[in-house]
Each structure stands twice: as structure tokens, then as C-alpha cells.
Enzyme design. Structure first.
Site, short mmCIF file in Angstrom:
data_model
loop_
_atom_site.label_atom_id
_atom_site.label_comp_id
_atom_site.label_asym_id
_atom_site.label_seq_id
_atom_site.Cartn_x
_atom_site.Cartn_y
_atom_site.Cartn_z
N ARG A 15 2.76 -1.07 10.83
CA ARG A 15 3.83 -1.12 11.82
C ARG A 15 4.15 -2.51 12.37
O ARG A 15 5.33 -2.79 12.64
CB ARG A 15 3.52 -0.15 12.96
N LYS A 53 -7.57 8.10 -0.71
CA LYS A 53 -8.86 8.46 -0.10
C LYS A 53 -9.46 9.74 -0.69
O LYS A 53 -9.75 10.71 0.02
CB LYS A 53 -8.72 8.60 1.41
N LYS A 76 0.85 -1.19 0.00
CA LYS A 76 0.00 0.00 0.00
C LYS A 76 0.88 1.23 0.00
O LYS A 76 1.80 1.36 0.82
CB LYS A 76 -0.91 0.03 1.23
#
Length: 232
Positions: A211, A61, A32
Site C-alpha cells: 500500500r 503460502k 508479488k
């Protein structure tokens, strides 16, 4: 496209991103690219990662007037990404315009999914900050149904909502779920989270993991753990 683990490459430079991807010798994980990296490096980073053989979810977005979104999607479509997104809150008309812009002359296009509510949003902030009085589950389902009406392929939603979205919109309507953490990991700033194994059980089609992989001592091992829990 089957189930997959998407790594959120939330880095602020090309150098850091490629150094991270270089660790995956013999593997080409789905990645991504979000606002941070795209705004730092521009479209060239998308082209370079694509040329390396990775599938790409371009996570920008979009949310604007229909005509602006349509024109922007036409530009993004030329980057040959595999998936991109917008905010379902932009209305059915905006989502329909996005599909028009994203569709190429030959009829092909990347997958288009809609963000229902961000995984950092909880019911309290919806009520107090956004003045949305409906329960968050009802809002997510309504936005998902609007996305399906508009012709989109699926939604970004919390893993907690993936099963309900499939129940309302059908098994073929994709659920892309961030907010995934290992059971022994830190939840960070996410409010609505789930483990890869739980996301698999509840029916998520794709999980987006940042993460827990990118900040891991051994990112490749963490990625393999995600794949094992979610797919294998």
C-alpha cells in the site's frame, strides 16, 4: 540475485494490475502476485506479467501434506516465476517435498522461501490463538533453521528478525521482509514494521511493499523513494 524492492500487486483484477504496471514506463519492477490476484485471474496473469519482463514472486503460502505440496509446486514451477513460498509450519518433510516438486528436469527452479510467522502475528496472538508458548523470536529462528535444513533459499520474516536470521542461518540465506512502511506512513494491519532504510541497515535482502506504493498518489515516485532508501 541482489537486493530488490518487490511491489505487492494486491489487486482483484487483471485490469487494475496492468493499469498500475503501465505507470512504470521504462521500469520493470519486481512484483508479488498474491492470493487475491491469483485467485481472481488464475495462472494467465502470471504468464502475462512475466511476458512483460517483470520478475515475479508468487506468494501463495502453500501448506498441506507433503505429496500435495510437491505436486502443486511442480505445477507452479512451469509458470516460470522467480520466487515462491510456503509455510515453514508445514514441517521439514513438507518443505523437502516442495523442493523436489519445484525442481525442473534440468535442475533449475525458482527461489523457494518459507513464511516463519506472518507480520500480522504478535506474541499475544501466538500464545492465545495458536497455543505457541515460546517467544516469537525463538519460534522464527527455529522455523528459519528448519527451512535451511530442508534446503530452502530463505524465509519471509519481519524486518525486525532479518539480522537475527542471517546470524543464525548465514548471510547467504535470504530474508524477504514485508511489513515495510515509510516513516511518515500508516502501518495498516501490520504489527511488526520497519522503514526501508532501517530494513537496509539490518540486512534484509528483499523488501515487499504494498500500500505505501500501490495506494500512493504517485506510485512511481513512492517506488523510487523505496529504491533510494533501501538500495541506493
Amino acid at each position: 540475485m541482489g537486493k530488490d524492492v518487490i511491489i505487492a500487486c494486491d489487486f482483484d483484477s487483471k485490469q487494475k494490475t496492468l493499469a498500475f504496471l503501465d505507470k512504470f514506463t521504462g521500469r520493470k519492477p519486481f512484483v508479488k502476485i498474491g492470493m487475491e490476484l491469483f485467485y481472481a485471474e488464475g495462472p494467465s496473469i502470471v504468464k502475462e506479467i512475466k511476458a512483460r519482463g517483470h520478475k515475479i514472486f508468487l506468494d501463495l503460502k502453500l501448506h498441506d501434506i507433503p505429496n500435495t505440496v510437491k505436486k502443486s509446486m511442480a505445477v507452479l514451477s512451469r509458470l516460470d516465476v522467480d520466487m515462491t513460498n510456503l509455510h515453514a509450519g508445514g514441517t521439514v518433510r513438507m518443505m523437502q517435498a516442495a523442493i523436489e516438486g519445484l525442481t525442473r528436469e534440468d535442475g533449475s527452479r525458482p527461489l523457494l522461501i518459507a513464511v516463519t510467522q506472518l507480520t500480522s502475528t504478535d506474541e499475544e496472538s501466538m500464545r492465545n490463538d495458536l497455543w505457541i508458548e515460546k517467544p516469537i523470536d525463538e519460534v522464527v529462528m527455529h522455523y528459519a533453521e528448519n527451512a535451511k535444513i530442508a534446503g530452502l533459499d530463505g524465509v519471509v520474516c519481519s524486518p525486525l528478525e532479518a539480522g537475527k536470521v542471517h546470524g543464525r542461518c548465514g548471510d547467504g540465506f535470504l530474508t524477504v521482509t514485508p511489513g515495510v512502511r515509510f516513516a511518515d506512513g500508516d502501518v495498516g494491519d501490520q504489527k511488526r514494521v520497519m522503514t526501508p532504510a532501517e530494513a537496509k541497515r539490518i540486512g534484509s535482502d528483499y523488501i515487499v511493499v504494498g500500500r505505501p506504493i500501490t495506494a500512493a498518489e504517485d506510485p512511481v515516485l513512492a517506488y523510487e523513494r523505496c529504491v533510494k532508501e533501501f538500495i541506493d
